[in-house]
Write an enzyme that holds these catalytic residues in place. Structure first.
Site, PDB file in Angstrom:
ATOM      1  N   ALA A  65      20.214  31.766  10.775  1.00  0.00           N
ATOM      2  CA  ALA A  65      20.327  33.109  10.213  1.00  0.00           C
ATOM      3  C   ALA A  65      19.453  33.140   8.963  1.00  0.00           C
ATOM      4  CB  ALA A  65      21.781  33.399   9.877  1.00  0.00           C
ATOM      5  N   GLY A 109      22.380  29.428  13.077  1.00  0.00           N
ATOM      6  CA  GLY A 109      22.456  30.559  14.002  1.00  0.00           C
ATOM      7  C   GLY A 109      21.485  30.423  15.163  1.00  0.00           C
ATOM      8  N   GLU A 112      23.294  28.390  17.580  1.00  0.00           N
ATOM      9  CA  GLU A 112      24.390  29.217  18.122  1.00  0.00           C
ATOM     10  C   GLU A 112      23.864  30.265  19.098  1.00  0.00           C
ATOM     11  OE1 GLU A 112      25.723  29.949  14.021  1.00  0.00           O
ATOM     12  OE2 GLU A 112      27.722  29.414  14.737  1.00  0.00           O
ATOM     13  N   GLU A 132      24.864  24.428   8.313  1.00  0.00           N
ATOM     14  CA  GLU A 132      25.449  25.403   7.374  1.00  0.00           C
ATOM     15  C   GLU A 132      26.217  24.740   6.244  1.00  0.00           C
ATOM     16  OE1 GLU A 132      25.596  25.569  10.681  1.00  0.00           O
ATOM     17  OE2 GLU A 132      25.240  27.624  11.368  1.00  0.00           O
TER      18      GLU A 132
HETATM   19  C1  HXC Z   1      15.131  32.150   5.975  1.00  0.00           C
HETATM   20  C2  HXC Z   1      13.763  30.371   6.467  1.00  0.00           C
HETATM   21  C3  HXC Z   1      14.798  29.756   7.209  1.00  0.00           C
HETATM   22  C4  HXC Z   1      16.064  30.434   7.294  1.00  0.00           C
HETATM   23  C5  HXC Z   1      13.071  28.478   7.276  1.00  0.00           C
HETATM   24  N1  HXC Z   1      12.707  29.550   6.552  1.00  0.00           N
HETATM   25  N2  HXC Z   1      14.334  28.579   7.695  1.00  0.00           N
HETATM   26  N3  HXC Z   1      13.935  31.558   5.860  1.00  0.00           N
HETATM   27  N4  HXC Z   1      16.163  31.616   6.655  1.00  0.00           N
HETATM   28  N5  HXC Z   1      17.105  29.963   8.002  1.00  0.00           N
HETATM   29  C6  HXC Z   1      11.411  29.816   5.909  1.00  0.00           C
HETATM   30  C7  HXC Z   1      11.176  28.905   4.704  1.00  0.00           C
HETATM   31  O1  HXC Z   1      11.827  29.432   3.579  1.00  0.00           O
HETATM   32  C8  HXC Z   1       9.674  28.966   4.599  1.00  0.00           C
HETATM   33  O2  HXC Z   1       9.309  30.186   3.984  1.00  0.00           O
HETATM   34  C9  HXC Z   1       9.232  29.045   6.049  1.00  0.00           C
HETATM   35  O3  HXC Z   1      10.364  29.496   6.800  1.00  0.00           O
HETATM   36  C10 HXC Z   1       8.826  27.686   6.590  1.00  0.00           C
HETATM   37  O4  HXC Z   1       9.881  26.771   6.343  1.00  0.00           O
HETATM   38  P1  HXC Z   1       9.664  25.345   5.641  1.00  0.00           P
HETATM   39  O5  HXC Z   1      10.986  24.961   5.086  1.00  0.00           O
HETATM   40  O6  HXC Z   1       8.513  25.401   4.710  1.00  0.00           O
HETATM   41  O7  HXC Z   1       9.266  24.460   6.890  1.00  0.00           O
HETATM   42  P2  HXC Z   1       9.537  22.904   7.100  1.00  0.00           P
HETATM   43  O8  HXC Z   1       9.259  22.141   5.856  1.00  0.00           O
HETATM   44  O9  HXC Z   1       8.802  22.539   8.343  1.00  0.00           O
HETATM   45  O10 HXC Z   1      11.110  22.786   7.373  1.00  0.00           O
HETATM   46  C11 HXC Z   1      11.659  23.367   8.505  1.00  0.00           C
HETATM   47  C12 HXC Z   1      13.219  23.406   8.389  1.00  0.00           C
HETATM   48  C13 HXC Z   1      13.606  24.091   7.081  1.00  0.00           C
HETATM   49  C14 HXC Z   1      13.764  21.967   8.425  1.00  0.00           C
HETATM   50  C15 HXC Z   1      13.732  24.159   9.609  1.00  0.00           C
HETATM   51  O11 HXC Z   1      12.910  25.343   6.977  1.00  0.00           O
HETATM   52  C16 HXC Z   1      15.065  24.371   6.965  1.00  0.00           C
HETATM   53  O12 HXC Z   1      15.859  23.495   6.670  1.00  0.00           O
HETATM   54  N6  HXC Z   1      15.452  25.652   7.126  1.00  0.00           N
HETATM   55  C17 HXC Z   1      16.821  26.084   6.986  1.00  0.00           C
HETATM   56  C18 HXC Z   1      17.657  25.649   8.147  1.00  0.00           C
HETATM   57  C19 HXC Z   1      19.109  26.098   7.977  1.00  0.00           C
HETATM   58  O13 HXC Z   1      19.774  25.777   7.004  1.00  0.00           O
HETATM   59  N7  HXC Z   1      19.592  26.891   8.934  1.00  0.00           N
HETATM   60  C20 HXC Z   1      20.946  27.426   8.907  1.00  0.00           C
HETATM   61  C21 HXC Z   1      20.951  28.724   8.193  1.00  0.00           C
HETATM   62  S1  HXC Z   1      22.599  29.322   7.960  1.00  0.00           S
HETATM   63  P3  HXC Z   1       8.195  30.218   2.819  1.00  0.00           P
HETATM   64  O14 HXC Z   1       8.196  31.656   2.382  1.00  0.00           O
HETATM   65  O15 HXC Z   1       8.622  29.244   1.785  1.00  0.00           O
HETATM   66  O16 HXC Z   1       6.936  29.802   3.540  1.00  0.00           O
HETATM   67  C22 HXC Z   1      22.989  29.984   9.423  1.00  0.00           C
HETATM   68  C23 HXC Z   1      24.317  30.638   9.453  1.00  0.00           C
HETATM   69  C24 HXC Z   1      24.789  30.792  10.869  1.00  0.00           C
HETATM   70  O17 HXC Z   1      22.278  29.963  10.362  1.00  0.00           O
HETATM   71  C25 HXC Z   1      26.028  31.593  10.939  1.00  0.00           C
HETATM   72  C26 HXC Z   1      25.802  33.001  11.267  1.00  0.00           C
HETATM   73  C27 HXC Z   1      24.797  33.291  12.304  1.00  0.00           C
END
Ligand code: HXC
Length: 258
Positions: A65, A109, A112, A132
């Site tokens: 998400a 998400g 999911e 998360e």
């Molecule tokens: C918003 C995101 C994002 C996310 C990545 N980006 N994941 N933006 N929401 N979930 C954005 C980054 O901020 C970055 O933007 C760009 O995408 C590229 O990501 P990087 O981090 O630079 O890439 P990389 O180093 O290759 O790492 C990839 C990654 C990492 C390991 C996937 O991005 C990451 O850990 N993302 C978050 C994963 C996460 O926590 N997901 C769960 C979210 S909570 P910029 O502008 O800096 O280039 C969730 C709740 C679910 O999902 C419940 C309800 C549905």
């Protein structure tokens, strides 16, 4: 409807939705989920479509998400706005099969969303996770329920409590994905599976999906009874007559979806 966050296309009787926010690794915001729901609903209502595929990019199916969007949400925002339930849950109402074709990250998400689909075909570089916990929350789109059903309690606890990722091999071994294919073959193989499904009787396919989903929601005896009644009901369809006649006559069945 014009879409800004997804690409929508068809290949024969298969509807394909490609998540398309590449700069954010397909992070799932409300606008994207509204569009995804609308596209799937339209395919579901289209008699010429027999199966759907949701896919992302090579690097990410979806990295979760949208954290940027969620960061400032308050309890009253999410509760009153019915966050997640309002649009994500629509996927559960789709009656034709939906395949998740996953390469790269399927996190939070994203994982999911893939699990809401009927099965997952993963490329060798796929990575699944529920991270998360690192953000001070828990999975909120069914992850705590669907992950243990897919991989068992021990691995689901491990994933949700440590936030670690699972690669494609581990995911297949654990039962989260149905098959692993080389990255360059992901769409080819997913499309072949979807076209195969779309070539069968839509009524039988929908009945099979509905019956298997029953396995998750009730007791074994209720599920078996539901399956038996669905099986009986299929003898009222033209497709059952055609499918069995074609076998007896040693020819390919031509289903009319009636
Ligand atoms: C918003 C995101 C994002 C996310 C990545 N980006 N994941 N933006 N929401 N979930 C954005 C980054 O901020 C970055 O933007 C760009 O995408 C590229 O990501 P990087 O981090 O630079 O890439 P990389 O180093 O290759 O790492 C990839 C990654 C990492 C390991 C996937 O991005 C990451 O850990 N993302 C978050 C994963 C996460 O926590 N997901 C769960 C979210 S909570 P910029 O502008 O800096 O280039 C969730 C709740 C679910 O999902 C419940 C309800 C549905």
């Amino acid at each position: 409807m014009t879409y800004e966050n997804i690409l929508v296309s068809t290949e024969g009787a298969v509807g394909i939705v490609t998540l398309n926010r590449p700069k954010q690794l397909n992070a799932l915001n409300d606008a994207l989920m509204d569009e995804l729901g609308a596209a799937l609903k339209a395919f579901d209502a289209d008699g010429n479509i027999g199966c759907m595929i949701i896919t992302g990019s090579e690097k990410a199916f979806a990295a979760g998400a949208d954290i940027g969007a969620m960061a400032t949400y308050t309890f009253s925002d999410v509760y009153k706005g019915d966050y997640i339930t309002r649009n994500w849950e629509l996927i559960r109402t789709i009656r034709k099969p939906v395949i998740a074709a996953v390469s790269g990250f399927a996190l939070g998400g994203g994982c999911e969303l893939a699990m809401m689909c009927d099965f997952i075909i993963a490329s060798e570089n796929a990575k699944f996770g529920q991270p998360e916990i690192k953000l001070g929350v828990i999975p909120g789109a069914g992850g705590t329920q669907r992950l243990p059903r897919a991989v068992g309690k021990a691995k689901a606890m491990d994933m949700a409590l440590t936030g670690r990722m699972m690669d494609a091999t581990e995911a297949e071994r654990a039962g989260l994905v149905s098959r692993i294919v080389p990255l360059e073959k992901l769409m080819e193989e997913s499309l072949a599976a979807a076209l195969m499904i779309a070539g069968y009787s839509q009524i039988a396919v929908m009945a099979a999906k509905e019956s298997i989903n029953r396995a998750y929601e009730g007791t074994l005896s209720d599920g078996v009874m539901f399956e038996r009644r669905m099986f009986h009901a299929l003898f009222a369809t033209q497709d059952q007559k055609e499918g069995m006649a074609a076998f007896v006559e040693k020819r390919k069945a031509n289903f009319s979806h009636q």
